[in-house]
Structures are given as structure tokens and as C-alpha cells.
Design an enzyme around this catalytic site. Structure first.
Site, PDB file in Angstrom:
ATOM      1  NE  ARG A  28      -9.032   7.707 -31.245  1.00 23.38           N
ATOM      2  CZ  ARG A  28      -8.392   8.317 -30.252  1.00 23.38           C
ATOM      3  NH1 ARG A  28      -7.521   9.281 -30.519  1.00 23.38           N
ATOM      4  NH2 ARG A  28      -8.628   7.976 -29.006  1.00 23.38           N
ATOM      5  CD  GLU A  51     -13.584   9.777 -25.238  1.00 28.21           C
ATOM      6  OE1 GLU A  51     -12.431  10.025 -25.666  1.00 28.21           O
ATOM      7  OE2 GLU A  51     -13.829   8.990 -24.306  1.00 28.21           O
ATOM      8  CB  THR A  80      -6.533  11.630 -27.001  1.00 33.97           C
ATOM      9  OG1 THR A  80      -7.409  10.666 -27.610  1.00 33.97           O
ATOM     10  CG2 THR A  80      -5.106  11.131 -27.172  1.00 33.97           C
ATOM     11  CE  LYS A 139      -9.854   5.217 -22.786  1.00 32.24           C
ATOM     12  NZ  LYS A 139      -9.422   6.379 -23.602  1.00 32.24           N
ATOM     13  N   GLY A 168     -12.012  -2.263 -28.166  1.00 35.37           N
ATOM     14  CA  GLY A 168     -12.431  -3.570 -28.659  1.00 35.37           C
ATOM     15  C   GLY A 168     -13.785  -4.009 -28.148  1.00 35.37           C
ATOM     16  N   GLY A 188     -16.036   3.414 -29.696  1.00 33.96           N
ATOM     17  CA  GLY A 188     -15.443   4.217 -30.750  1.00 33.96           C
ATOM     18  C   GLY A 188     -15.821   3.686 -32.115  1.00 33.96           C
TER      19      GLY A 188
END
Length: 228
Positions: A28, A51, A80, A139, A168, A188
Site C-alpha cells: 500500500r 496483494e 481493499t 482475513k 499489526g 504490510g
């Protein structure tokens, strides 16, 4: 646009692959070209499933680029993904799986088209509903709210639901989620840092190798002790 799947990746193959690697990368950022470079770099370091979040500017073009250049056995998805239009756009771009942050309409639309979907859920009711809508796996997001203990409590009544812990989760936390029964962790910021926005790829590559080594070590230890 046809209703058929956009790739050769089936739900069963995604589930087997994710269970095997225990890792899903989540890019992201603020630059689609940088996100594509980061995704490919992670794949080169051993990540098979990455992703790219649709909130990243140029995400669809990034997905096209990664799909065309991904190493053999590696797959690119879209994160997303919320709407039917999002699913259409991702399928057109060649996205091979879909990830949602919530119980969005994209879950059943992806399932209808034969595109594997990792559906975001937090509560027991949401997890069950995600699977009823056709999710390949749930998820658990954001996993950090309850930690591995919460995941274990969720799995007690739902031993058949495959959970991926996201949100996290860093290098220090990953094994705790695997021990609690997560089939994988989604990574992420703790993996990519600012790489999806044009940051240096070298530190990210080092983190990717560390996660891959940790997953391999956990798998060996689990095999030796007879634990899943």
C-alpha cells in the site's frame, strides 16, 4: 467483461499455497510503479502471494505489470476491493485473487466469478458470514485488537475456517499467530515500509528474507514436533 475467472489460480490452489508459505505480502503506497517494484522484489525474496491495495494510485496498472513479470509460482492480487466495479476492474487488470477489509459486496461477486477471495472479518458472526458468502479464507482484521489469544478463541468454535492474521503483525508477532492456528500472516508496513511509495528496496528485501526464514523455521519445527 466475461464472468469467468481472471487467472489460473483456483481457491483450492490459493489455500494450499498460502498454508505452505504462511505469508501474504500487502503493498500500500502512493505510487503504483513503486508498488509494482516492491511487489516483484518481495516475490524475488520468496513471497509467492502479494496483494496491491486499490487505494494505491495506479494500482491496476501495477497489478498488470506484476502479473506480466512475476516469477513462476508467484501470484498478484488486489487489496481493499469493496465493490462489484472493483472486482470488474481487478479482473480486467489480471488480478489473481481479491482481498477485502470487511464484509463487502465484492466477496460474493468474486466468488461468483471464480476469483479466490480473502474476506475481512473480525467477529465470530462476520467470520461465518464471510465463508457463507464464498470466501476462500478469512482475513482476521485488525488482528492486533485481540492478538493470538483472540484468534485461538475464534478457532475453537470454527476449526474449519482458515484464518489469516492481518494488521499489526510484525516479525516478533508472526509465530504467535501461527501457533494460535493462523494459516498465514498478512504483512504490510512491517514488511514493505515506504517501498510502495518509492522508498529504498534494499531494507525491504532484508525484511522479506527474514520473514521467509522465520516461516521456514517454524514449518521445520512444526514438522519435527508433529504440530500443524
Amino acid at each position: 467483461m466475461t464472468d469467468g475467472p481472471s487467472s489460473n489460480l483456483t481457491s483450492g490452489a490459493l489455500l494450499v499455497g498460502v498454508k505452505d508459505t504462511r505469508l501474504v505480502g500487502i503493498v500500500r503506497g502512493t505510487d503504483g510503479a513503486a508498488a509494482a517494484r516492491a511487489a516483484l522484489a518481495a516475490m524475488e525474496e520468496g513471497f509467492r502471494f502479494v496483494e496491491i491495495a486499490l487505494t494505491t494510485p495506479g494500482a491496476l496498472e501495477a497489478i498488470r505489470e506484476v502479473r506480466a513479470a512475476a516469477p513462476a509460482g508467484c501470484f498478484v492480487g488486489a487489496g481493499t476491493v469493496l465493490s462489484v466495479q472493483d472486482v470488474d476492474d481487478v479482473a480486467e487488470a489480471g488480478g489473481q485473487f481479491v482481498v477485502t477489509p470487511s464484509l463487502a459486496e465484492s466477496i460474493q461477486e468474486s466468488a461468483r466469478r471464480g476469483i479466490p477471495v480473502l474476506a475481512g472479518a473480525l467477529t465470530p458472526s462476520e467470520a461465518l458470514e464471510a465463508m457463507n458468502r464464498g470466501a476462500t479464507a478469512v482475513k482476521l482484521f485488525p488482528a492486533s485488537i485481540g492478538g493470538p489469544g483472540y484468534l485461538k478463541a475464534l478457532r475453537d468454535p470454527f476449526p474449519g475456517i482458515p484464518f489469516i492474521a492481518v494488521g499489526g503483525v510484525g516479525l516478533a508477532e508472526a509465530a504467535g499467530y501461527w501457533e494460535a492456528g493462523a494459516i498465514a500472516v498478512g504483512l504490510g508496513g512491517p514488511l514493505f515500509g515506504d517501498a510502495g511509495s518509492g522508498g529504498d528496496l534494499a531494507p525491504m528485501r532484508g525484511r522479506a528474507r527474514a520473514f521467509v526464514d522465520l516461516a521456514d523455521s517454524f514449518a521445520r519445527r512444526s514438522t519435527a514436533t508433529g504440530v500443524r
